[in-house]
Scaffold this active site. Structure first.
Site, PDB file in Angstrom:
ATOM      1  N   ASP A   1      38.639  38.633  65.878  1.00 38.73           N
ATOM      2  CA  ASP A   1      38.246  37.479  65.381  1.00 38.73           C
ATOM      3  C   ASP A   1      36.900  37.314  65.201  1.00 38.73           C
ATOM      4  OD1 ASP A   1      37.885  35.132  64.087  1.00 38.73           O
ATOM      5  OD2 ASP A   1      39.210  34.049  65.517  1.00 38.73           O
TER       6      ASP A   1
HETATM    7  C1  BGC Z   1      38.114  32.323  62.517  1.00 44.89           C
HETATM    8  C2  BGC Z   1      39.115  33.106  61.646  1.00 44.89           C
HETATM    9  C3  BGC Z   1      38.363  33.611  60.462  1.00 44.89           C
HETATM   10  C4  BGC Z   1      36.963  34.251  60.686  1.00 44.89           C
HETATM   11  C5  BGC Z   1      36.129  34.601  59.575  1.00 44.89           C
HETATM   12  C6  BGC Z   1      36.718  32.846  62.541  1.00 44.89           C
HETATM   13  O1  BGC Z   1      35.937  31.579  63.318  1.00 44.89           O
HETATM   14  O2  BGC Z   1      38.697  32.049  63.614  1.00 44.89           O
HETATM   15  O3  BGC Z   1      40.274  32.617  61.389  1.00 44.89           O
HETATM   16  O4  BGC Z   1      39.026  34.554  59.704  1.00 44.89           O
HETATM   17  O5  BGC Z   1      36.033  33.288  61.289  1.00 44.89           O
HETATM   18  O6  BGC Z   1      35.723  33.457  58.823  1.00 44.89           O
END
Ligand code: BGC
Length: 759
Positions: A229
């Site tokens: 993530d």
């Molecule tokens: C989120 C993800 C997301 C990623 C990219 C993170 O803060 O938890 O779900 O895909 O950011 O935007």
């Protein structure tokens, strides 16, 4: 592309560089070898492709796109074909926009109604979440764009999401928090998996070898790429060793250098770096070699599709006196700012820059609809004049429809809710309108359950969830009967927050969130506790009625290696065409472990004309009956009877039958002198040994019960039952000590050998 050969031509530095992003949304290129960059984008219910300023919190604008209903809504459709088609549409837009992977679906379990990201997640039930995730992945990937199922795993809260440890026992993890990932990985083979921010039992998901390698790859056979993530990496070198292939977003080269140094210092095997590289390039080339940028992206058509889907997701929770559907000739008042400016998506990384938004008021053009805002979302207030205006509009109308729910600030990625209430001002408007006009209907826009203090005062409630940019069209179709509501709740609505099983522990203490309610999440808890709820899991009304009959099992006794076919008939007994979701739940009648009363193991969405009947069929297998056994670290079915219940919701299951499932797996026996009689006697293998032993002991010590003993016992009112009951908890060593003090250690040793099947 021969990726192995390509990687073998790279320097260590080039390889390490590929293991983190180039920027927010791209993988790195290796120009010397002609390796291009690839772009990824959120996800999950449409594209959030950022062209200019990048961020992962949904702050900066992205390209104009189509916002489909969010996962909380699509899950309510229980419609696997429909969500696959939605995936196909998203896949097409990926091709058009040259995106290799869309970052979703998000399948974390709704442990509490408070989780800020519940709107992005499917369900409190892992089977439902797994089925929906599997189909959306199939849909997107059928267009040769990848997916990233997320957030693996146990990311059921936003509070301290980047540092908190989600702590649970093995069985809870396997039965509740893993199955959605497991099913989707095994059945839909996502190109990538995104690991979560949090730790699991103390180890960051991004550096957890058990999670990323043992379970994901070795057990489930995942052969794609694991990405972090955004910002989830703590120790990058440990991550490579654990199976984290790609760090996102960019690390400014710092972590790439650490990888190089670790290899040079002999602390990290270069083969692991090669492997991670191959996996990153695996999805990059999979996309590139199948890229079709000429694919059209027909946003108009997708908007229409989003409206159709939204209508299939809405859940009719109450409809007293069949006030709905509304009649198009009647005067109707639409009240509430959400009628004009609907809330249709959540905040954060999934936030889509919708190319068009239709509110219900706009969609109702041409009908006899008046409007009063009722409350102000921006001010989170309903001044007296606004309420008075709403009341006046309600009085003049045959029916008043209040559009209410949660404003953006109430639920979002990044933080959890602190309560389950709707804004006070909106509750006040609903109460006032309901008082002014007994024919009041409430349409709700929210990503998770809310308390409904006014439920007894309104005639109908339509749960629209966060239903995407075409929500208004869908709401109007459902309200006026052009579409028949057919959504079912993918989660329980408790009467109050404190009823939720995680309530005492949710959020955790400091950086530790203990999942102490164990497997009793959602309806698994409410049913076990026989608690009243506001609306149960699986519940949803229709403008027609359905009848269930003719439950048939293909056998009344099976082995755990067999499968069982269950059929039932559902009939539309009303006068409108409609759809319902036939749900199947399995329960273990008697179990040595604590199990839920019932668990969802199958569902079929059935579309029926008035008077039409259909036979639906389900296939159950070992997993439908099994629990996770901590001793053998595997799924296990305990021999015995199981209930199979079929019906319209977790609390409306008119059809019930029983099947006996026989285990083909013998659990290891390891009795000790501290094992108690009851357990030994319950084991069909050990019980005869024990009986034989008891008989002999009684003979040796002359303790065979005489007529005199029996009379004595009767005198003291010690019934046989009581003796037996008392005996049940006695350890085996008790038999020895009561045996008169003779040297017993050898006898015990022999007995244990026999009981354990070793002699
Ligand atoms: C989120 C993800 C997301 C990623 C990219 C993170 O803060 O938890 O779900 O895909 O950011 O935007």
């Amino acid at each position: 592309m021969d990726i192995k050969a390509l990687v073998s031509r790279m320097t260590l530095e080039e390889k390490a560089s590929l293991l983190s992003g180039d920027d927010f949304w791209h993988t790195k290129a290796v120009e010397r070898l002609g390796v291009p960059r690839a772009m990824v984008s959120d996800g999950p219910h449409g594209l959030r492709k950022q062209d200019e300023t990048a961020d992962h919190l949904g702050i900066n604008d992205s390209i104009k796109a189509v916002c489909f209903p969010t996962a909380c809504a699509t899950a309510a459709s229980f419609d696997t074909d429909m969500i696959r088609e939605m995936g196909e549409a998203i896949g097409d837009s990926c091709q058009h926009e040259k995106l290799s992977v869309v970052l979703g679906p998000a399948v974390n379990i709704k442990r509490s109604p408070l989780c800020g990201r519940n709107f992005e997640y499917f369900s409190e039930d892992p089977y439902l979440a797994g089925r929906m995730a599997t189909e959306i992945i199939r849909g997107i990937q059928s267009r040769n764009a990848g997916t990233s199922i997320k957030h693996f795993a146990m990311n059921s809260q936003e509070h301290r999401r980047m540092s908190s440890s989600s702590d649970a026992d093995e069985r809870t993890i396997r039965e509740i928090y893993f199955p959605a990932f497991e099913m989707a990985v095994k059945e839909a083979r996502p190109w990538t998996v995104m690991c979560s921010y949090n730790k699991i039992n103390g180890v960051y998901a991004s550096e957890n070898p058990w999670l990323l390698t043992d379970v994901l790859r070795k057990e489930w056979g995942f052969d794609g790429c694991v990405m972090s993530d955004w910002g989830a990496v703590s120790d990058r070198v440990a991550g490579v060793a654990a199976g984290l292939d790609l760090e996102m977003p960019a690390s400014g080269g710092v972590n790439d250098r650490k990888i190089v140094e670790a290899v040079r210092a002999g602390k990290l095997d270069e083969k692991l770096v090669d492997q991670a590289c191959e996996r990153v390039l695996g999805f990059v080339y999979r996309y590139l070699e199948n890229a079709k940028p000429e694919t059209p992206w027909d946003r108009e058509a997708q908007h229409a599709q989003a409206a159709r889907i939204a209508a299939e997701c809405m859940v009719l929770l109450k409809n007293e006196g069949d006030i709905l559907p509304l009649d198009k000739v009647d005067d109707i008042a639409f009240i509430g700012e959400f009628a004009k400016k609907p809330r249709f998506q959540g905040g954060g990384s999934s936030h889509i820059n919708s190319f068009r938004i239709t509110g219900a008021l706009e969609a109702a053009e041409g009908l006899k609809v008046t409007y009063a805002p009722g409350y102000s979302v921006a001010k989170d207030d309903a001044p007296a004049e606004m309420i008075a205006e709403a009341v006046a509009a309600a009085k003049k109308a045959k029916v008043a429809v209040v559009f209410a729910g949660l404003p953006d600030s109430y639920e979002s990625e990044g933080y959890d809710r602190s309560h389950m209430r709707m804004p006070d001002c909106q509750n006040r408007v609903i109460e006032a309108v309901a008082e002014a006009n007994p024919n009041t209907v409430v349409v709700l826009h929210n990503g998770a359950p809310v308390e409904m203090p006014w439920i007894g005062k309104v005639k109908a409630v339509l749960e629209a969830y966060l239903a995407g940019q075409a929500v208004g069209e869908a709401a109007v179709r459902v309200l006026f009967g052009d579409a028949n509501p057919c959504g079912k709740l993918p989660e329980t609505f408790p009467l109050k927050l404190e009823d939720n099983p995680s309530w005492l522990y949710y959020g955790g203490e400091g950086d530790v969130a203990e999942y102490r309610e164990g497997v009793f999440v959602g309806y698994r808890y409410y049913d076990k506790k026989k608690m009243d709820v506001l609306f149960p899991f699986g519940f949803g009304l229709s403008y027609t009625t359905f009848e269930y009959s003719g439950l048939k099992l293909s056998a009344d006794r099976i082995k755990d290696t067999d499968s069982l076919t269950v059929t039932a008939t559902v009939k539309n007994t009303g006068s409108r065409a409609g759809k319902t979701v036939v749900q199947l739940y399995v329960g273990d009648v008697e179990s040595t472990v604590l199990r839920p009363v019932r668990e969802l193991k199958g569902f079929v969405k059935a579309d029926l004309q008035p008077g039409e009947s259909k036979e639906v069929s389900f296939t159950l297998d070992k997993r439908s009956f099994a629990y996770w056994n901590r001793e053998i670290h595997d799924w296990h079915v305990e021999t015995g009877a199981f209930t199979v219940e079929v019906g319209a919701s977790s609390r409306d299951l008119p059809l019930k039958a029983e099947v006996t499932v026989e285990s083909t797996v013998e659990l290891p026996r390891h009795y000790t002198q501290d094992s108690i009689f009851m357990d030994v006697m319950a084991d069909p293998k050990a019980a005869p040994v024990m009986k034989e032993f008891m008989k002999k002991t009684m003979e040796i010590f002359g303790h065979e019960e005489t007529e005199q003993d029996r009379k004595e016992a009767a005198k003291e009112a010690i019934s046989e039952d009581m003796t037996l009951a008392m005996m049940r908890y006695m350890p085996l060593r008790g038999a020895m000590s009561f045996g008169g003090g003779a040297d017993s250690s050898k006898t015990m040793e022999e007995l244990l050998k026999k009981l354990n099947g070793e002699a």
